[in-house]
Design a protein around this motif. Structure first.
Motif, PDB file in Angstrom:
ATOM      1  N   ASP A  86      -5.280-133.317 -25.956  1.00 41.59           N
ATOM      2  CA  ASP A  86      -5.732-133.927 -24.702  1.00 41.59           C
ATOM      3  C   ASP A  86      -4.641-133.870 -23.635  1.00 41.59           C
ATOM      4  O   ASP A  86      -4.920-133.591 -22.461  1.00 41.59           O
TER       5      ASP A  86
ATOM      6  N   TYR B 220      -4.272-130.303 -22.500  1.00 38.64           N
ATOM      7  CA  TYR B 220      -5.384-129.939 -21.613  1.00 38.64           C
ATOM      8  C   TYR B 220      -5.165-130.500 -20.211  1.00 38.64           C
ATOM      9  O   TYR B 220      -5.337-129.795 -19.208  1.00 38.64           O
ATOM     10  N   ASN B 221      -4.776-131.787 -20.127  1.00 39.77           N
ATOM     11  CA  ASN B 221      -4.575-132.412 -18.819  1.00 39.77           C
ATOM     12  C   ASN B 221      -3.428-131.763 -18.052  1.00 39.77           C
ATOM     13  O   ASN B 221      -3.482-131.618 -16.833  1.00 39.77           O
TER      14      ASN B 221
ATOM     15  N   ASN C 189     -13.286-125.729 -27.970  1.00 42.40           N
ATOM     16  CA  ASN C 189     -13.095-126.662 -26.860  1.00 42.40           C
ATOM     17  C   ASN C 189     -13.711-126.062 -25.598  1.00 42.40           C
ATOM     18  O   ASN C 189     -13.117-125.221 -24.924  1.00 42.40           O
TER      19      ASN C 189
END
Length: 436
Positions: free
Chosen positions: A200, A203-204, A232
């Motif tokens: 996460d 990804y951010n 994903n």
């Protein structure tokens, strides 16, 4: 010659020489010291004492492993040998522990009957087993305590790390929400130092890089996310968007196709494919994907707007206006719909109405470059060069590299200069005629 049954032998004791001539050499005969299974002599001879002192290291080593149980062995002895042991201990310069062992050894040398010897050996074996069992149990308790303490410490460290990680992650998200992406990236990096494989956070961070147009770096991180989770969908979509911005359209289509292989009705992937085909001037394919999106979700506003733009690019202005009207019916303040309809009206030479829609757009967003530029075009078509230059200049104030605005201003100025030159030539010609 006495039989071996009457002789007491051990590894250590057999170093003493028997005082009986008839006894087997290297053994201690108990005849001399034992009468009717009672101890006949209470003291050691001088030679025996010398032998004991010479052999002391071996005796001490023998008993050292059972140092914690010496007291219990002494309790089994019949006589208190305090005086004799202390006399010898002075010669040996022995400590209190050595004194205890001396007492036991003296009793062994004095002689023990066969039954007592067997009982004593049995006790020794039992002691050994008992010590081993106790040591094993103690070791187990220590190990359990160590494991408990280690687990507790690890748990505390993990809790601390988790707390730090969560704080850094949340701070990154905070700055992301404020659209200050550089700060967000900094906090995501610190969080990843604690947990390098948190998908996460990765990804951010990639998304933040994408926001500041660092598309190549973003793609690398999206790839790492996809290694951890090949399905994903968000990472695949954003990677495709980065490739789209880098004008790598075929690679972008591959990402969207991967999404559709996971979810055949993924609206985002279908819409993005329609956009790619639009940029590739494959209008039929593009229109099919936009229609597919709208069948799945009639309220997908971006698809309505993009379909209107697609029809506009094909000069199907009436059909385009229908799409923009649908969009404005669903969202009256939609600037894409207002501006799109203004462009369609301009192409139909409905300039006044077009100006109305462009102005509505600018009222909502004063920096809408598309509306300002097209408003300049309308005034240019109406031969209102002053207002045309005014709006083209506003475009350049927002985006000083806007090529179309630069080109339009250049054309207007060139045209103006040409007109001035023509006017100058006419005046010169008129003056020449008058003089003649």
């Amino acid at each position: 010659m006495p039989s071996q049954q009457n002789c007491f032998k051990t590894q250590k004791v057999n170093q003493f020489v028997c005082m009986d001539k008839g006894c087997i050499e290297g053994s201690i005969c108990i005849k001399k010291y034992l009468r009717d299974k009672h101890y006949g002599h209470k003291t050691l001879s001088l030679d025996q004492t010398k032998q004991l002192i010479q052999s002391w290291p071996d005796f001490r080593d023998e008993f050292y492993d059972f140092r914690d149980n010496v007291d219990s062995l002494l309790d089994e002895m019949e006589e208190n040998l305090e005086l004799q042991a202390r006399l010898i201990s002075k010669v040996l310069d022995a400590d209190e522990f050595d004194l205890k062992i001396l007492k036991i050894v003296i009793k062994l040398i004095q002689g023990i009957d066969e039954n007592y010897r067997k009982s004593f050996q049995k006790n020794i074996v039992g002691l050994k087993q008992n010590i081993k069992a106790q040591f094993k149990e103690l070791n187990k308790k220590i190990q359990n305590q160590l494991n408990t303490n280690t687990y507790t410490i690890k748990k505390k460290i993990k809790a601390t790390h988790d707390s730090q990680f969560t704080s850094l992650y949340e701070m990154g998200n905070y700055w992301f929400s404020k659209q200050i992406y550089e700060k967000a990236i900094k906090f995501y990096d610190e969080a990843l130092l604690i947990n390098p494989k948190h998908s996460d956070v990765m990804y951010n961070k990639a998304f933040a890089l994408e926001k500041i147009h660092s598309y190549q770096e973003a793609i690398k991180i999206y790839n790492n996310v996809l290694i951890l989770d090949p399905r994903n969908v968000d990472a695949l979509k954003n990677k495709g968007n980065c490739l789209f911005e880098l004008q790598q359209y075929e690679q972008a289509l591959e990402q969207y196709d991967l999404i559709l292989s996971i979810d055949a009705q993924n609206i985002g992937a279908l819409y993005n494919k329609g956009q790619v085909y639009q940029y590739l001037d494959q209008y039929i394919d593009s229109l099919q994907y936009f229609d597919c999106v709208l069948r799945l979700d009639p309220n997908f506003l971006d698809a309505i707007s993009s379909k209107g733009d697609l029809l506009l690019n094909q000069n199907l202005c009436e059909e385009a206006i229908q799409q923009f009207d649908i969009l404005l019916m669903k969202q009256p303040s939609n600037t894409l719909g207002l501006c799109g309809k203004g462009i369609a009206l301009c192409k139909l030479n409905q300039f006044d109405e077009a100006i109305l829609y462009f102005n509505k757009t600018i009222q909502i967003n004063q920096k809408d470059v598309n509306a300002l530029y097209n408003l300049g075009l309308v005034y240019k078509k109406q031969k209102n060069q002053i207002d045309a230059i005014k709006y083209f200049t506003q475009v350049l104030n927002i985006d000083n590299k806007h090529e179309l605005a630069i080109k339009q201003i250049t054309k207007i100025k060139n045209k103006s200069n040409q007109i001035k030159e023509e006017e100058t030539q006419l005046k010169t010609r008129d003056q020449t005629i008058i003089q003649e």
